[in-house]
Write a protein that holds these residues in place. Sequence first.
Motif, short mmCIF file in Angstrom:
data_model
loop_
_atom_site.label_atom_id
_atom_site.label_comp_id
_atom_site.label_asym_id
_atom_site.label_seq_id
_atom_site.Cartn_x
_atom_site.Cartn_y
_atom_site.Cartn_z
N ASP A 190 -1.46 -1.70 12.18
CA ASP A 190 -0.68 -2.92 12.05
C ASP A 190 0.40 -3.02 13.12
O ASP A 190 0.74 -4.12 13.56
N GLU A 191 0.95 -1.89 13.54
CA GLU A 191 1.99 -1.91 14.56
C GLU A 191 1.45 -2.46 15.88
O GLU A 191 2.15 -3.18 16.60
N VAL A 192 0.21 -2.12 16.21
CA VAL A 192 -0.39 -2.62 17.45
C VAL A 192 -0.48 -4.14 17.42
O VAL A 192 -0.18 -4.83 18.41
N VAL A 193 -0.86 -4.71 16.29
CA VAL A 193 -0.98 -6.16 16.17
C VAL A 193 0.39 -6.82 16.19
O VAL A 193 0.59 -7.85 16.85
N ILE A 194 1.37 -6.24 15.47
CA ILE A 194 2.69 -6.85 15.39
C ILE A 194 3.40 -6.83 16.74
O ILE A 194 4.10 -7.78 17.10
N LEU A 207 -2.04 16.00 3.30
CA LEU A 207 -2.50 15.70 4.65
C LEU A 207 -3.32 14.41 4.68
O LEU A 207 -3.19 13.59 5.60
N VAL A 208 -4.16 14.23 3.67
CA VAL A 208 -4.97 13.00 3.60
C VAL A 208 -4.08 11.78 3.41
O VAL A 208 -4.28 10.73 4.04
N ILE A 209 -3.07 11.90 2.54
CA ILE A 209 -2.16 10.78 2.29
C ILE A 209 -1.39 10.41 3.56
O ILE A 209 -1.30 9.24 3.94
N VAL A 210 -0.82 11.42 4.23
CA VAL A 210 -0.06 11.16 5.46
C VAL A 210 -0.95 10.57 6.55
O VAL A 210 -0.56 9.63 7.27
N ALA A 211 -2.18 11.09 6.68
CA ALA A 211 -3.09 10.57 7.69
C ALA A 211 -3.45 9.11 7.40
O ALA A 211 -3.53 8.28 8.32
N GLY A 268 0.81 -1.21 0.00
CA GLY A 268 0.00 0.00 0.00
C GLY A 268 0.84 1.26 0.00
O GLY A 268 0.54 2.22 -0.72
N SER A 269 1.93 1.26 0.79
CA SER A 269 2.81 2.43 0.82
C SER A 269 3.49 2.64 -0.53
O SER A 269 3.61 3.77 -1.01
N ALA A 270 3.93 1.52 -1.15
CA ALA A 270 4.59 1.64 -2.45
C ALA A 270 3.63 2.13 -3.52
O ALA A 270 3.98 2.98 -4.36
N TYR A 322 -2.54 5.96 9.83
CA TYR A 322 -3.58 5.09 10.39
C TYR A 322 -3.25 3.62 10.17
O TYR A 322 -3.28 2.81 11.12
N TYR A 323 -2.94 3.23 8.94
CA TYR A 323 -2.68 1.83 8.65
C TYR A 323 -1.39 1.35 9.33
O TYR A 323 -1.31 0.20 9.77
#
Length: 312
Positions: free
Chosen positions: A151-155, A138-142, A89-91, A146-147
């Motif tokens: 994912d960091e919380v789960v990892i 701003l929308v892209i960075v937000a 998604g980032s790429a 978020y994603y």
Amino acid sequence: MTRSFGRTRPLPADVEMATASDAPSVGSTNRARSVGWRPGRSGSPWRALRLVTGFALLAVAATACDVPNFGFPTGVTDLTPRILNLWRGSAIAALSVGVFTWGLIFYAIIVFRKKSDELPRQVRYNLPVEILYTIVPLVIVAGLFYYTARDEVVIDKLPAKPDVTVNVIGFRWNWQFRYLDTGQNGTIPVEVTGQPGEPAVLVLPQGRTIRFIETSPDVIHSFWVPEFLFKRDVVPGRINQFQLTITKTGTFIGRCAELCGVDHDRMNFYVKVVPGDEYDRFIAERTRPAALSAAGATTQTSAGTTTRGSGQ
């Protein structure tokens, strides 16, 4: 008129006089051109090109083709789908912004290229455009934030009672792995310590939860197995942890991903993933009382031989 770098440049007064002279002239050629010619009007080839490009992107997005990994390995853990989707998604977001920016650059080069020595119409303070290029980043960075946070919380989650617990010790310039589930009932814990020219081999079971507890006695290192799609720093005076389940068997190379000194490039190790029953035999062979009584207080090296001390 003035000259700038060898070219004739009109003064502001000349521009005002030319504009004033064009205003009352209904049949003026310049007036007709300024009113009739606008880049990007309906019916122009650029609108057709935009429509074709939009339909092409929509067709590609609607297909069921696989999304490439953009340089990442396939991955061998239960966290692979989550990490790989975040990377993809980032790429894709970065490529989309890049393609859009390149398109604007080439559009401006082609449409607004110099056609004559006449000074073009001067524009400024386009409020919609300024709002657009402020809101969109701003929308892209937000969205990326978020994603990533989700994912960091789960990892980083550490479920209780893992099947295997390994103490990862990074030192200059090698690795030591201690199986913390061993060393019970009067036996010596199983340790695997790398030697110069002899990387440590960390044997792990397939399909079991494994917790890594990282420590360092000297400088910052980083425990990185590319096929895990994950790395975490080994920091002196701090205990870092993470947990995962390996889903595929095989031997994978591991590296130190933090510049730690003169022999940083040689600080490699191997992770050998085996079925659960083979892992149990590996541990049992190194914790048998007969073997321990014969060898004394020794540790196991990556080659399966014994050596005194921790190798540090």
